[in-house]
Design a protein around this motif. Sequence first.
Motif, mmCIF file in Angstrom:
data_model
loop_
_atom_site.group_PDB
_atom_site.id
_atom_site.type_symbol
_atom_site.label_atom_id
_atom_site.label_comp_id
_atom_site.label_asym_id
_atom_site.label_seq_id
_atom_site.Cartn_x
_atom_site.Cartn_y
_atom_site.Cartn_z
ATOM 1 N N SER A 161 0.844 -1.185 0.000
ATOM 2 C CA SER A 161 0.000 0.000 0.000
ATOM 3 C C SER A 161 0.884 1.241 0.000
ATOM 4 C CB SER A 161 -0.878 -0.007 1.252
ATOM 5 O OG SER A 161 -1.575 1.209 1.374
ATOM 6 N N PRO A 162 0.418 2.327 -0.556
ATOM 7 C CA PRO A 162 1.194 3.567 -0.450
ATOM 8 C C PRO A 162 1.106 4.175 0.951
ATOM 9 C CG PRO A 162 -0.837 3.953 -1.666
ATOM 10 C CD PRO A 162 -0.752 2.476 -1.413
ATOM 11 N N LYS A 163 0.281 3.619 1.811
ATOM 12 C CA LYS A 163 0.098 4.139 3.167
ATOM 13 C C LYS A 163 1.077 3.457 4.135
ATOM 14 C CE LYS A 163 -4.549 5.194 2.026
ATOM 15 N NZ LYS A 163 -4.911 6.508 1.984
ATOM 16 N N ARG A 186 -3.950 -4.571 0.678
ATOM 17 C CA ARG A 186 -2.499 -4.472 0.492
ATOM 18 C C ARG A 186 -1.810 -4.178 1.816
ATOM 19 N NH1 ARG A 186 -2.951 0.015 -4.084
ATOM 20 N NH2 ARG A 186 -4.115 0.861 -2.338
ATOM 21 N N ARG A 187 -0.648 -4.802 2.045
ATOM 22 C CA ARG A 187 0.103 -4.574 3.281
ATOM 23 C C ARG A 187 0.547 -3.135 3.380
ATOM 24 N NH1 ARG A 187 0.027 -7.688 7.185
ATOM 25 N NH2 ARG A 187 2.034 -6.992 7.858
ATOM 26 N N LEU A 188 0.461 -2.580 4.597
ATOM 27 C CA LEU A 188 0.946 -1.216 4.837
ATOM 28 C C LEU A 188 2.459 -1.217 4.806
ATOM 29 C CD1 LEU A 188 -1.437 -0.181 7.765
ATOM 30 C CD2 LEU A 188 -1.627 0.459 5.349
ATOM 31 N N ARG A 189 3.013 -0.139 4.284
ATOM 32 C CA ARG A 189 4.495 -0.011 4.226
ATOM 33 C C ARG A 189 5.065 0.172 5.636
ATOM 34 N NH1 ARG A 189 6.357 0.199 -0.706
ATOM 35 N NH2 ARG A 189 5.032 0.911 -2.383
ATOM 36 N N ASP A 190 6.309 -0.245 5.803
ATOM 37 C CA ASP A 190 6.992 -0.082 7.091
ATOM 38 C C ASP A 190 7.442 1.344 7.288
ATOM 39 O OD1 ASP A 190 6.683 -2.684 7.792
ATOM 40 O OD2 ASP A 190 8.593 -3.315 6.942
ATOM 41 N N VAL A 214 -5.229 0.493 21.469
ATOM 42 C CA VAL A 214 -4.703 -0.873 21.327
ATOM 43 C C VAL A 214 -4.566 -1.209 19.847
ATOM 44 C CG1 VAL A 214 -5.246 -3.316 21.706
ATOM 45 C CG2 VAL A 214 -5.538 -1.669 23.564
ATOM 46 N N ASP A 215 -5.537 -0.798 19.047
ATOM 47 C CA ASP A 215 -5.470 -1.026 17.606
ATOM 48 C C ASP A 215 -4.239 -0.331 17.021
ATOM 49 O OD1 ASP A 215 -6.379 -2.006 15.124
ATOM 50 O OD2 ASP A 215 -7.492 -0.167 14.715
ATOM 51 N N GLY A 216 -3.924 0.869 17.490
ATOM 52 C CA GLY A 216 -2.726 1.580 17.023
ATOM 53 C C GLY A 216 -1.455 0.845 17.392
ATOM 54 N N ILE A 217 -1.399 0.292 18.601
ATOM 55 C CA ILE A 217 -0.215 -0.479 19.020
ATOM 56 C C ILE A 217 -0.064 -1.722 18.155
ATOM 57 C CG2 ILE A 217 0.760 -1.829 20.918
ATOM 58 C CD1 ILE A 217 -0.609 0.271 22.811
ATOM 59 N N VAL A 218 -1.182 -2.387 17.864
ATOM 60 C CA VAL A 218 -1.135 -3.579 17.007
ATOM 61 C C VAL A 218 -0.683 -3.201 15.602
ATOM 62 C CG1 VAL A 218 -2.568 -5.352 15.919
ATOM 63 C CG2 VAL A 218 -2.838 -4.864 18.343
ATOM 64 N N LEU A 219 -1.156 -2.076 15.091
ATOM 65 C CA LEU A 219 -0.716 -1.632 13.766
ATOM 66 C C LEU A 219 0.789 -1.372 13.749
ATOM 67 C CD1 LEU A 219 -3.547 0.827 12.641
ATOM 68 C CD2 LEU A 219 -2.851 -1.254 11.477
ATOM 69 N N LEU A 220 1.302 -0.740 14.798
ATOM 70 C CA LEU A 220 2.745 -0.479 14.860
ATOM 71 C C LEU A 220 3.553 -1.768 14.974
ATOM 72 C CD1 LEU A 220 2.847 2.666 17.167
ATOM 73 C CD2 LEU A 220 3.432 2.562 14.743
ATOM 74 N N ALA A 221 3.044 -2.716 15.744
ATOM 75 C CA ALA A 221 3.791 -3.951 15.982
ATOM 76 C C ALA A 221 3.707 -4.922 14.805
ATOM 77 C CB ALA A 221 3.275 -4.631 17.249
ATOM 78 N N ASN A 222 2.515 -5.147 14.307
ATOM 79 C CA ASN A 222 2.318 -6.187 13.285
ATOM 80 C C ASN A 222 2.034 -5.645 11.899
ATOM 81 O OD1 ASN A 222 2.525 -8.052 15.349
ATOM 82 N ND2 ASN A 222 0.322 -8.170 15.661
ATOM 83 N N ALA A 251 2.403 5.681 10.287
ATOM 84 C CA ALA A 251 1.450 6.796 10.303
ATOM 85 C C ALA A 251 0.097 6.335 10.831
ATOM 86 C CB ALA A 251 1.304 7.380 8.897
ATOM 87 N N ALA A 252 -0.362 5.174 10.395
ATOM 88 C CA ALA A 252 -1.669 4.662 10.852
ATOM 89 C C ALA A 252 -1.646 4.399 12.353
ATOM 90 C CB ALA A 252 -2.026 3.393 10.083
#
Length: 161
Positions: free
Chosen positions: A92-94, A157-161, A141-149, A98-99
């Motif tokens: 993904s371009p995202k 599409r997978r989010l970019r690192d 918690v959703d933000g922490i999961v997004l940062l971790a996984n 950031a998410a």
Amino acid sequence: MSQQPDPDEMRVGTAEREEASRLLGDHYSQGRITPDEYEGRVLAAYEAVTLGELRPLFQDLPAPHPAYLAPRFDPPPFVPVYQRPAAVLPYSPKSKIAAGVLQIVLPFGIGRFYTGHIGLALGQLAVVLVTCGVGVVWPMVDGIVLLANGGTDAQGRRLRD
């Protein structure tokens, strides 16, 4: 265990016979078959009982062929996005960073709006508003999961690192 019937054994009706005759007439008008061949093929088309009896009438002719004689296309089996190999899907371009940060800093589902998950974002926003702010735990918690996984955008599409 059920088996698929042989397509050539499927019975044909008047509509299929008439379409075959009409298309044979097109081939005759283009000069691809002689009057004798045309007459023999049309007679065979009207006497046909199965698709297997109609198929040889068009084997040596270019398109157009009756649509029901076209080879069957079986689409590939559906594989959910989460089971597909990551290398196959474009990124993904995202950004997952950031998410995740948006989810933690602005815990109203803003990070999910960013990724395109509008339904989830509206759900998080509603929970935060209905619970008078106590529901901020879910977006955080959703933000922490997004940062971790990481995660995906709305197109899978997978989010970019």
